[in-house]
Write a protein that holds these residues in place. Structure first.
Motif, PDB file in Angstrom:
ATOM      1  N   LEU A 137      20.633   9.133  10.237  1.00  0.00           N
ATOM      2  CA  LEU A 137      19.869   7.902  10.690  1.00  0.00           C
ATOM      3  C   LEU A 137      19.271   7.051   9.723  1.00  0.00           C
ATOM      4  O   LEU A 137      19.059   5.778   9.958  1.00  0.00           O
ATOM      5  CB  LEU A 137      18.864   8.508  11.560  1.00  0.00           C
ATOM      6  N   TYR A 138      18.756   7.526   8.506  1.00  0.00           N
ATOM      7  CA  TYR A 138      18.145   6.804   7.618  1.00  0.00           C
ATOM      8  C   TYR A 138      19.289   5.820   7.016  1.00  0.00           C
ATOM      9  O   TYR A 138      18.819   4.588   6.764  1.00  0.00           O
ATOM     10  CB  TYR A 138      17.728   7.567   6.467  1.00  0.00           C
ATOM     11  N   GLU A 139      20.404   6.054   6.812  1.00  0.00           N
ATOM     12  CA  GLU A 139      21.459   5.389   6.412  1.00  0.00           C
ATOM     13  C   GLU A 139      21.737   4.118   7.181  1.00  0.00           C
ATOM     14  O   GLU A 139      21.830   2.929   6.736  1.00  0.00           O
ATOM     15  CB  GLU A 139      22.850   6.083   6.284  1.00  0.00           C
ATOM     16  N   VAL A 140      21.579   4.212   8.394  1.00  0.00           N
ATOM     17  CA  VAL A 140      21.761   2.967   9.503  1.00  0.00           C
ATOM     18  C   VAL A 140      20.642   2.480   9.551  1.00  0.00           C
ATOM     19  O   VAL A 140      20.435   0.947   9.422  1.00  0.00           O
ATOM     20  CB  VAL A 140      22.198   3.710  10.630  1.00  0.00           C
ATOM     21  N   LEU A 141      19.355   2.809   9.513  1.00  0.00           N
ATOM     22  CA  LEU A 141      18.074   2.525   9.933  1.00  0.00           C
ATOM     23  C   LEU A 141      17.436   1.538   8.746  1.00  0.00           C
ATOM     24  O   LEU A 141      16.667   0.757   8.953  1.00  0.00           O
ATOM     25  CB  LEU A 141      17.128   3.545  10.456  1.00  0.00           C
ATOM     26  N   PHE A 142      17.895   1.967   7.287  1.00  0.00           N
ATOM     27  CA  PHE A 142      17.567   1.251   6.328  1.00  0.00           C
ATOM     28  C   PHE A 142      17.840  -0.114   6.393  1.00  0.00           C
ATOM     29  O   PHE A 142      17.134  -1.076   6.327  1.00  0.00           O
ATOM     30  CB  PHE A 142      17.996   1.866   4.975  1.00  0.00           C
ATOM     31  N   PHE A 143      19.120  -0.305   6.735  1.00  0.00           N
ATOM     32  CA  PHE A 143      19.447  -1.827   7.146  1.00  0.00           C
ATOM     33  C   PHE A 143      19.201  -2.376   8.539  1.00  0.00           C
ATOM     34  O   PHE A 143      18.795  -3.339   8.399  1.00  0.00           O
ATOM     35  CB  PHE A 143      21.220  -1.880   6.942  1.00  0.00           C
ATOM     36  N   ALA A 144      19.715  -1.578   9.434  1.00  0.00           N
ATOM     37  CA  ALA A 144      19.562  -2.059  10.805  1.00  0.00           C
ATOM     38  C   ALA A 144      17.922  -2.183  11.325  1.00  0.00           C
ATOM     39  O   ALA A 144      17.712  -3.230  11.860  1.00  0.00           O
ATOM     40  CB  ALA A 144      20.336  -1.233  11.813  1.00  0.00           C
ATOM     41  N   LEU A 155       0.759  -1.269  -0.029  1.00  0.00           N
ATOM     42  CA  LEU A 155       0.022  -0.001  -0.007  1.00  0.00           C
ATOM     43  C   LEU A 155       0.829   1.356   0.104  1.00  0.00           C
ATOM     44  O   LEU A 155       0.602   2.250  -0.963  1.00  0.00           O
ATOM     45  CB  LEU A 155      -0.846  -0.197   1.304  1.00  0.00           C
ATOM     46  N   LEU A 156       1.976   1.144   0.901  1.00  0.00           N
ATOM     47  CA  LEU A 156       2.751   2.678   0.903  1.00  0.00           C
ATOM     48  C   LEU A 156       3.362   2.601  -0.586  1.00  0.00           C
ATOM     49  O   LEU A 156       3.503   3.740  -0.998  1.00  0.00           O
ATOM     50  CB  LEU A 156       3.851   2.321   1.953  1.00  0.00           C
ATOM     51  N   PHE A 157       3.807   1.716  -1.026  1.00  0.00           N
ATOM     52  CA  PHE A 157       4.709   1.451  -2.290  1.00  0.00           C
ATOM     53  C   PHE A 157       3.474   2.244  -3.345  1.00  0.00           C
ATOM     54  O   PHE A 157       4.124   3.066  -4.393  1.00  0.00           O
ATOM     55  CB  PHE A 157       5.174   0.129  -2.895  1.00  0.00           C
ATOM     56  N   SER A 158       2.293   1.777  -3.349  1.00  0.00           N
ATOM     57  CA  SER A 158       1.443   1.978  -4.328  1.00  0.00           C
ATOM     58  C   SER A 158       1.160   3.693  -4.271  1.00  0.00           C
ATOM     59  O   SER A 158       0.625   4.152  -5.379  1.00  0.00           O
ATOM     60  CB  SER A 158       0.309   1.141  -4.335  1.00  0.00           C
ATOM     61  N   ILE A 159       1.011   4.044  -3.310  1.00  0.00           N
ATOM     62  CA  ILE A 159       0.748   5.639  -3.133  1.00  0.00           C
ATOM     63  C   ILE A 159       1.819   6.570  -2.900  1.00  0.00           C
ATOM     64  O   ILE A 159       1.542   7.628  -2.816  1.00  0.00           O
ATOM     65  CB  ILE A 159      -0.603   5.657  -1.950  1.00  0.00           C
ATOM     66  N   ALA A 210       8.781   2.666   8.574  1.00  0.00           N
ATOM     67  CA  ALA A 210       9.490   3.967   8.817  1.00  0.00           C
ATOM     68  C   ALA A 210      10.507   4.170   7.815  1.00  0.00           C
ATOM     69  O   ALA A 210      10.573   5.234   6.973  1.00  0.00           O
ATOM     70  CB  ALA A 210       9.910   4.135  10.305  1.00  0.00           C
ATOM     71  N   SER A 211      11.521   3.085   7.582  1.00  0.00           N
ATOM     72  CA  SER A 211      12.509   3.310   6.504  1.00  0.00           C
ATOM     73  C   SER A 211      11.914   3.172   5.128  1.00  0.00           C
ATOM     74  O   SER A 211      12.487   3.902   4.089  1.00  0.00           O
ATOM     75  CB  SER A 211      13.603   2.208   6.785  1.00  0.00           C
ATOM     76  N   LEU A 212      11.078   2.188   4.919  1.00  0.00           N
ATOM     77  CA  LEU A 212      10.354   2.344   3.499  1.00  0.00           C
ATOM     78  C   LEU A 212       9.921   3.704   3.134  1.00  0.00           C
ATOM     79  O   LEU A 212       9.852   4.021   1.935  1.00  0.00           O
ATOM     80  CB  LEU A 212       9.414   1.102   3.587  1.00  0.00           C
ATOM     81  N   TYR A 213       9.134   4.339   4.237  1.00  0.00           N
ATOM     82  CA  TYR A 213       8.417   5.657   3.661  1.00  0.00           C
ATOM     83  C   TYR A 213       9.617   6.650   3.316  1.00  0.00           C
ATOM     84  O   TYR A 213       9.663   7.414   2.422  1.00  0.00           O
ATOM     85  CB  TYR A 213       7.908   6.291   4.936  1.00  0.00           C
ATOM     86  N   LEU A 239       1.832  11.702   7.246  1.00  0.00           N
ATOM     87  CA  LEU A 239       1.978  10.177   7.328  1.00  0.00           C
ATOM     88  C   LEU A 239       3.202  10.153   8.214  1.00  0.00           C
ATOM     89  O   LEU A 239       3.510   9.216   8.999  1.00  0.00           O
ATOM     90  CB  LEU A 239       2.266   9.843   6.054  1.00  0.00           C
ATOM     91  N   ARG A 240       4.223  11.016   8.094  1.00  0.00           N
ATOM     92  CA  ARG A 240       5.462  10.948   8.976  1.00  0.00           C
ATOM     93  C   ARG A 240       5.373  11.218  10.675  1.00  0.00           C
ATOM     94  O   ARG A 240       5.775  10.439  11.332  1.00  0.00           O
ATOM     95  CB  ARG A 240       6.420  11.850   8.498  1.00  0.00           C
ATOM     96  N   GLY A 241       4.299  12.052  10.623  1.00  0.00           N
ATOM     97  CA  GLY A 241       3.761  12.397  11.942  1.00  0.00           C
ATOM     98  C   GLY A 241       2.950  11.110  12.750  1.00  0.00           C
ATOM     99  O   GLY A 241       3.257  10.823  13.958  1.00  0.00           O
TER     100      GLY A 241
END
Length: 244
Positions: A97-104, A25-29, A140-143, A43-45
Motif C-alpha cells: 500500500l505504501y508503494e501506491v500511496l506514496f505517489f497517489a 516538524l515530522l522530518f525534524s523529529i 501518512a506517507s511521509l511518516y 504516532l501511527r495510531g
C-alpha cells in the motif's frame, strides 16, 4: 451566511503553510522517533485515528445537513480512496500500500490542496475538514518514508499507474449507473482546477495520465535518486542511502 472559498486567499495560504510546517516538524523529529518504538506506534495510531475521525465528521455533516447522496458523497474520490487505504497502511504497515500511496496519496492530496474543489470558505467546518484530511493523507506517507524508512522504487510508479487506472475503471462504471462524477471522470469540476488547462472532455483524462506519470517521476527523483547520488558523490566509499 457561509463565506465562499476563495482560491489563494489568506486562509487558503495559511492552510498550505500548515502542511509545510507539519511536514517540517515530522522530518525534524524523524531520528528521535526511529529510536522510539512506542512513540512510532502512538504516532501511527494517532494519524490513523485522525484520518478516520475526519472521514466520520464529513459523513455526519452530510447527514445532518441533508446533503448525503450516493451521487455525491460516497468515498469514491481519489483522495477518499487514498484516505481509507492510508488508514490500513498505517495500521498494518503494508509495504504494498505504501508503494501506491506514496505517489497517489501525496500527489493527489497535494493537487487537491493547491486547487481545492471546495464551496465553503473559512471558518466553515467543511473548510477545516477538507484541509485537515488532505494534509493527513500526505503526512501518512511521509511518516512511512521518514520514520519507518520505507522507500518506493521505479516499479512502484508502474504499480501506482495500474492502481489509478483500475480505480478509474471501477469508479467510472459507478458514475455511469449513478449519474455521478466521482474522480471527475464524466466532466470537470465546477470550481477552478488544473483540469481547466488540460483541454475538453475526454482529452483531459488522457492528459492526466501523462501529468501523473511526470509528477511521480519527479517525486522519485527528488526524494530518492538525487539525494542518493549526492551522498555517494560526497563519500564514494560509503554505503549510499537516501538522505530523506
Amino acid at each position: 451566511m457561509n463565506n465562499p472559498f476563495v482560491l489563494f486567499s489568506s486562509s487558503h495560504l495559511l492552510a498550505l503553510l500548515l502542511l509545510v510546517a507539519a511536514s517540517f516538524l515530522l522530518f525534524s523529529i524523524r531520528r528521535r522517533l526511529q529510536r522510539a518504538p512506542r512513540g512510532k506506534a502512538i504516532l501511527r495510531g494517532t494519524l490513523a485515528f485522525l484520518l478516520s475521525g475526519s472521514e466520520g465528521v464529513l459523513d455526519i455533516w452530510n447527514i445532518v445537513s441533508g446533503t448525503w447522496s450516493p451521487r455525491y458523497t460516497l468515498p469514491l474520490e481519489l483522495c477518499s480512496l487514498t484516505l481509507l487505504l492510508s488508514i490500513i497502511m498505517l495500521l498494518t504497515k503494508s509495504r504494498l500500500l505504501y508503494e501506491v500511496l506514496f505517489f497517489a496519496g501525496i500527489g493527489g492530496a497535494l493537487q487537491a490542496l493547491i486547487t481545492p474543489n471546495l464551496a465553503f470558505g473559512f471558518p466553515h467546518i467543511r473548510f477545516y475538514q477538507f484541509f485537515i484530511v488532505h494534509i493527513l493523507i500526505i503526512l501518512a506517507s511521509l511518516y512511512m518514508t521518514w520514520i519507518e524508512n520505507y522507500k518506493p522504487t521505479w516499479k512502484s510508479i508502474g504499480l501506482t499507474m495500474i492502481f489509478l487506472n483500475l480505480a478509474a475503471l471501477l469508479v467510472g462504471i459507478t458514475d455511469y449507473y449513478l449519474d455521478a462524477n466521482y474522480m471527475f471522470l464524466m466532466h470537470k469540476p465546477s470550481t477552478a482546477s488544473i483540469l481547466d488547462w488540460l483541454g475538453p472532455y475526454p482529452l483531459y483524462l488522457l492528459a492526466e495520465e501523462g501529468i501523473a506519470l511526470l509528477i511521480f517521476t519527479v517525486m522519485q527523483l527528488l526524494f530518492f535518486v538525487l539525494p542518493e547520488k549526492m551522498f555517494r558523490t560526497g563519500n564514494s566509499r560509503g554505503r549510499g542511502h537516501s538522505a530523506m
